[in-house]
Design a protein around this motif. Sequence first.
Motif, PDB file in Angstrom:
ATOM      1  N   LYS A 142     -60.189 -11.023  87.249  1.00 57.93           N
ATOM      2  CA  LYS A 142     -59.930 -12.264  86.515  1.00 57.93           C
ATOM      3  C   LYS A 142     -61.226 -12.891  86.019  1.00 57.93           C
ATOM      4  O   LYS A 142     -61.335 -13.287  84.848  1.00 57.93           O
ATOM      5  N   THR A 178     -62.754 -10.778  83.278  1.00 57.68           N
ATOM      6  CA  THR A 178     -62.044 -10.984  82.009  1.00 57.68           C
ATOM      7  C   THR A 178     -62.579 -12.213  81.284  1.00 57.68           C
ATOM      8  O   THR A 178     -62.845 -12.173  80.082  1.00 57.68           O
ATOM      9  N   ASP A 208     -64.470 -12.212  77.699  1.00 57.24           N
ATOM     10  CA  ASP A 208     -63.904 -13.043  76.630  1.00 57.24           C
ATOM     11  C   ASP A 208     -65.003 -13.850  75.940  1.00 57.24           C
ATOM     12  O   ASP A 208     -65.067 -13.921  74.710  1.00 57.24           O
ATOM     13  N   THR A 215     -67.947 -11.319  74.223  1.00 60.48           N
ATOM     14  CA  THR A 215     -67.585 -10.590  73.012  1.00 60.48           C
ATOM     15  C   THR A 215     -67.470 -11.503  71.792  1.00 60.48           C
ATOM     16  O   THR A 215     -67.494 -11.022  70.653  1.00 60.48           O
ATOM     17  N   GLU A 230     -58.823  -0.485  87.204  1.00 64.28           N
ATOM     18  CA  GLU A 230     -58.542  -1.790  86.604  1.00 64.28           C
ATOM     19  C   GLU A 230     -59.588  -2.143  85.547  1.00 64.28           C
ATOM     20  O   GLU A 230     -59.266  -2.725  84.516  1.00 64.28           O
ATOM     21  N   GLU A 241     -58.882  -0.167  82.353  1.00 66.13           N
ATOM     22  CA  GLU A 241     -57.768  -0.765  81.615  1.00 66.13           C
ATOM     23  C   GLU A 241     -58.189  -2.057  80.926  1.00 66.13           C
ATOM     24  O   GLU A 241     -57.790  -2.326  79.786  1.00 66.13           O
ATOM     25  N   LEU A 242     -58.989  -2.852  81.605  1.00 60.23           N
ATOM     26  CA  LEU A 242     -59.451  -4.116  81.029  1.00 60.23           C
ATOM     27  C   LEU A 242     -60.286  -3.893  79.780  1.00 60.23           C
ATOM     28  O   LEU A 242     -60.089  -4.563  78.755  1.00 60.23           O
ATOM     29  N   LYS A 288     -60.190  -1.657  77.620  1.00 56.83           N
ATOM     30  CA  LYS A 288     -59.391  -1.240  76.460  1.00 56.83           C
ATOM     31  C   LYS A 288     -59.019  -2.425  75.565  1.00 56.83           C
ATOM     32  O   LYS A 288     -58.724  -2.244  74.379  1.00 56.83           O
ATOM     33  N   ASN A 289     -59.052  -3.629  76.135  1.00 55.11           N
ATOM     34  CA  ASN A 289     -58.712  -4.828  75.365  1.00 55.11           C
ATOM     35  C   ASN A 289     -59.891  -5.395  74.581  1.00 55.11           C
ATOM     36  O   ASN A 289     -59.724  -6.366  73.840  1.00 55.11           O
ATOM     37  N   PHE A 290     -61.074  -4.794  74.761  1.00 54.73           N
ATOM     38  CA  PHE A 290     -62.285  -5.307  74.118  1.00 54.73           C
ATOM     39  C   PHE A 290     -62.979  -4.174  73.351  1.00 54.73           C
ATOM     40  O   PHE A 290     -63.747  -3.404  73.925  1.00 54.73           O
ATOM     41  N   PRO A 291     -62.729  -4.063  72.040  1.00 57.22           N
ATOM     42  CA  PRO A 291     -63.274  -2.969  71.232  1.00 57.22           C
ATOM     43  C   PRO A 291     -64.806  -2.909  71.210  1.00 57.22           C
ATOM     44  O   PRO A 291     -65.371  -1.832  71.009  1.00 57.22           O
TER      45      PRO A 291
END
Length: 299
Positions: free
Chosen positions: A20, A23, A27, A30, A48, A51-52, A54-57
């Motif tokens: 958390k 993340t 956020d 980036t 984990e 996977e996390l 993958k949300n941040f190119p």
Amino acid sequence: MTYSSELVKSVVVTYNPDIKLLTHNLDSLTQQVSSVFLYDNASKNRDEIIELVKNFPTVKLFLNDENLGLPINYNRATTEAKCGGGCEWLLTMDQDSQLPNDYIECASRYFIQDDIAIICPLERDDDITPANESHEEACEFVERCISSGSLNRISTLESLGGFDEEMFIDMVDFDYCKTVRELGHKILRLNNCIMKHKIGQCEIISVFGKPKMIFNHSPLRRYYYFRNSIYYARKHALTFKNNRQFYMALVKGLILILYEKNGVRKFFMGLKGLLEGFRMKLPRCYTSNLLNQERKLIS
């Protein structure tokens, strides 16, 4: 933005992070820098992290098979940041620190000042720092800062040989700050940029009726802190005669460990670190490089 995000890239080193908090960290990062290099030191929750990311190119993940500590990863990130050109600053971050969203924009006002090697925020641990603490100056030059939140000028990093990879963790940042200042560069702290940063598991205890703070770090962290403190002192020629306060603080810190959970084990790990610090070989290139840089400054 009033600056080019291409000027700044960031590195985050993880080891069993709180997903958390990580993340929130990514956020913010980036949105402020062009790329983030995330080096994972064989975390137990690696799946984990994968996977996390993958949300941040713009986050590039590097997976280490073992815990390599901080300086090796910082130096690798410096090399990565140079690829493609255009990057001038490397932001080093802990996995759970939280920067304000306008930090890089505020810091960019000072990028043009060539004598500044490091720009840092004002760190705050809510368990330690009084809520009403304030500073008269919006920014000021300081002697040292922690690595998390530090913007490091890449050209200076390269000229000084990067971070000392013998140190693994603890004192890595203070060692680099000391070298920076020894060679005439400056460290600028932005007092209006507050970074939330947790320092261990802080606890106030009473020792002979006086309040003392303990941090409850792991036995391994205790080993590296005391080992690197002695190595740092030898490397920068801090003698007991001229820096008695430094050595007395180490002795007091070692005694306070006994008040922590598993204090006896941590005490002996710290003692082992102290002895190992005297045995460590100093980098041969350090003294000669320092002298060469001093000659350049004089000339």
